[in-house]
Design an enzyme around this catalytic site. Structure first.
Site, PDB file in Angstrom:
ATOM      1  N   HIS A 157      90.987  24.030  30.103  1.00  0.00           N
ATOM      2  CA  HIS A 157      92.314  23.594  29.674  1.00  0.00           C
ATOM      3  C   HIS A 157      93.364  23.852  30.750  1.00  0.00           C
ATOM      4  O   HIS A 157      94.366  23.129  30.826  1.00  0.00           O
ATOM      5  CB  HIS A 157      92.712  24.290  28.369  1.00  0.00           C
ATOM      6  CG  HIS A 157      92.135  23.638  27.155  1.00  0.00           C
ATOM      7  ND1 HIS A 157      92.903  23.223  26.083  1.00  0.00           N
ATOM      8  CD2 HIS A 157      90.857  23.318  26.843  1.00  0.00           C
ATOM      9  CE1 HIS A 157      92.125  22.674  25.168  1.00  0.00           C
ATOM     10  NE2 HIS A 157      90.876  22.728  25.598  1.00  0.00           N
ATOM     11  N   HIS A 199      79.323  22.863  26.514  1.00  0.00           N
ATOM     12  CA  HIS A 199      79.243  22.983  25.058  1.00  0.00           C
ATOM     13  C   HIS A 199      78.049  23.818  24.611  1.00  0.00           C
ATOM     14  O   HIS A 199      77.968  24.197  23.444  1.00  0.00           O
ATOM     15  CB  HIS A 199      79.144  21.595  24.413  1.00  0.00           C
ATOM     16  CG  HIS A 199      80.437  20.852  24.378  1.00  0.00           C
ATOM     17  ND1 HIS A 199      80.557  19.587  23.855  1.00  0.00           N
ATOM     18  CD2 HIS A 199      81.681  21.195  24.803  1.00  0.00           C
ATOM     19  CE1 HIS A 199      81.817  19.177  23.959  1.00  0.00           C
ATOM     20  NE2 HIS A 199      82.516  20.140  24.533  1.00  0.00           N
ATOM     21  N   ARG A 227      86.485  27.676  28.038  1.00  0.00           N
ATOM     22  CA  ARG A 227      87.384  26.665  27.471  1.00  0.00           C
ATOM     23  C   ARG A 227      88.803  26.818  28.022  1.00  0.00           C
ATOM     24  O   ARG A 227      89.468  25.835  28.342  1.00  0.00           O
ATOM     25  CB  ARG A 227      87.401  26.782  25.945  1.00  0.00           C
ATOM     26  CG  ARG A 227      88.203  25.688  25.266  1.00  0.00           C
ATOM     27  CD  ARG A 227      88.079  25.753  23.760  1.00  0.00           C
ATOM     28  NE  ARG A 227      88.971  24.776  23.137  1.00  0.00           N
ATOM     29  CZ  ARG A 227      89.675  25.003  22.043  1.00  0.00           C
ATOM     30  NH1 ARG A 227      89.588  26.162  21.428  1.00  0.00           N
ATOM     31  NH2 ARG A 227      90.450  24.075  21.537  1.00  0.00           N
ATOM     32  N   ASN A 260      96.504  23.236  22.567  1.00  0.00           N
ATOM     33  CA  ASN A 260      96.162  24.566  23.078  1.00  0.00           C
ATOM     34  C   ASN A 260      96.320  25.685  22.052  1.00  0.00           C
ATOM     35  O   ASN A 260      95.967  26.835  22.328  1.00  0.00           O
ATOM     36  CB  ASN A 260      97.009  24.903  24.312  1.00  0.00           C
ATOM     37  CG  ASN A 260      96.577  24.131  25.547  1.00  0.00           C
ATOM     38  OD1 ASN A 260      95.411  23.735  25.666  1.00  0.00           O
ATOM     39  ND2 ASN A 260      97.505  23.915  26.473  1.00  0.00           N
TER      40      ASN A 260
END
Length: 323
Positions: free
Chosen positions: A62, A190, A58, A90
């Site tokens: 980002h 995911h 993740r 974030n």
């Protein structure tokens, strides 16, 4: 015609110039043990803290999707600058992801001072953790530099939100040169992820006068989510796995869950229902090898998105601050 040909060759040369500065054995002479050091660190961290893989993947997304893969998300804020990691979207990035990169950077600096960028460390760590969880191995060209800018204000509107429509998600990826199929493949991350309850509770509590939860959810699954998230207002850190079936394994179960109403986020259900993405969901649900292949190629492409090389970037001594 000759002028057009020359112009085409110039454009082709410039587009390939960035990747030409990256190669998989970039540190073969300057830091021979780099990949082994990172692998040892991430392996030990994942064993001691099993959520590290999902957290690091993740963090990688980002960092790269916002603007480029330059480790700018790792930089801490100062009294003079609010950095990316403190942008609202974030704030929920898990500390274990930052920790594993810091540990790897410390170990690499001891072996090869001032040689390896934090951007390369984050990219390799994400790849190694995906593989460790049972996912595909893919090549990671090296030689990135760390970015020299990190501003929270610049993050707004550049990252994915769980409430986004499929059209909005397609636009985010499309603006970065990714196809719909590549977007669906990357969403397969995911399979080892988790989400905070606050991101989906509107769909499982008092959805409408007639329905307690969104009818897209399997009723038993929705009831289980309500139980798991019962105290989310008092404890905003409560989270659940995105893949209820095999949360600790990187596989194609995420896609298999969607037709059964076992998607966690609004965007998960939309991925299955939208005709632009449905065929890819079905493809990856039925064939894990095709999902792995597509995910690996998309990750290779994402890992070189907008990277900094040469004097445009730097090799930070510490990942959380500029030199």
């Amino acid at each position: 015609m000759a002028v057009l040909l020359i112009l085409f060759l110039v454009l082709l040369s410039s587009s390939a110039s960035i990747e030409s500065r990256l190669y998989t054995n970039y540190y073969s002479k300057s830091c021979l043990r780099f990949t082994q050091i990172v692998q040892d660190i991430v392996t030990n961290k994942q064993i001691s803290t099993p959520t590290t893989a999902a957290a690091t993947l993740r963090l990688f997304f980002h960092d790269c999707l916002h603007n480029d893969c330059d480790a700018s998300v790792l930089v801490s804020s100062t009294p003079f600058n609010k950095a990316e990691r403190d942008a609202d979207i974030n704030l929920s990035l898990p500390g274990d992801a930052f920790d594993v990169v810091v540990r790897a950077k410390t170990a690499v600096e001891l072996a090869c001072p001032g040689t390896v960028s934090c951007a390369d460390i984050l990219t390799v760590a994400a790849r190694d953790l995906v593989t460790m969880m049972g996912g595909p191995y893919y090549s990671v060209p090296l030689g990135r530099r760390d970015g020299k800018s990190s501003r929270a204000a610049a993050v707004n509107g550049t990252l994915l939100l769980p409430t986004m429509t499929i059209s909005q998600i397609i636009d985010v990826f499309g603006s970065r040169g990714f196809s719909v199929q590549e977007m669906v493949a990357l969403t397969g991350a995911h399979t080892i992820g988790f989400s905070h309850c606050k991101e989906f509770t509107a769909a499982i509590y008092n959805y409408s006068r007639a329905e307690q939860s969104d009818p897209e959810y399997n009723p038993r699954y929705a009831a289980g989510l309500r139980n798991a998230c019962a105290d989310f207002e008092k404890n905003p850190t409560l989270s659940v796995f995105n893949d209820i079936m095999t949360p600790n394994k990187f596989d194609n179960a995420y896609f298999q869950n969607l037709p059964k109403g076992l998607g966690l986020l609004k965007s998960d259900h939309a991925l299955f229902n939208d005709p632009r993405t449905r065929s890819y969901v079905d493809l990856y649900a039925n064939d894990q090898s095709k999902f792995f292949y597509a995910f690996a190629r998309a990750m290779e492409k994402l890992s070189v998105y907008g990277i900094q090389t040469g004097r445009k970037g730097e090799i930070r001594r510490r990942c959380d601050e500029f030199n």
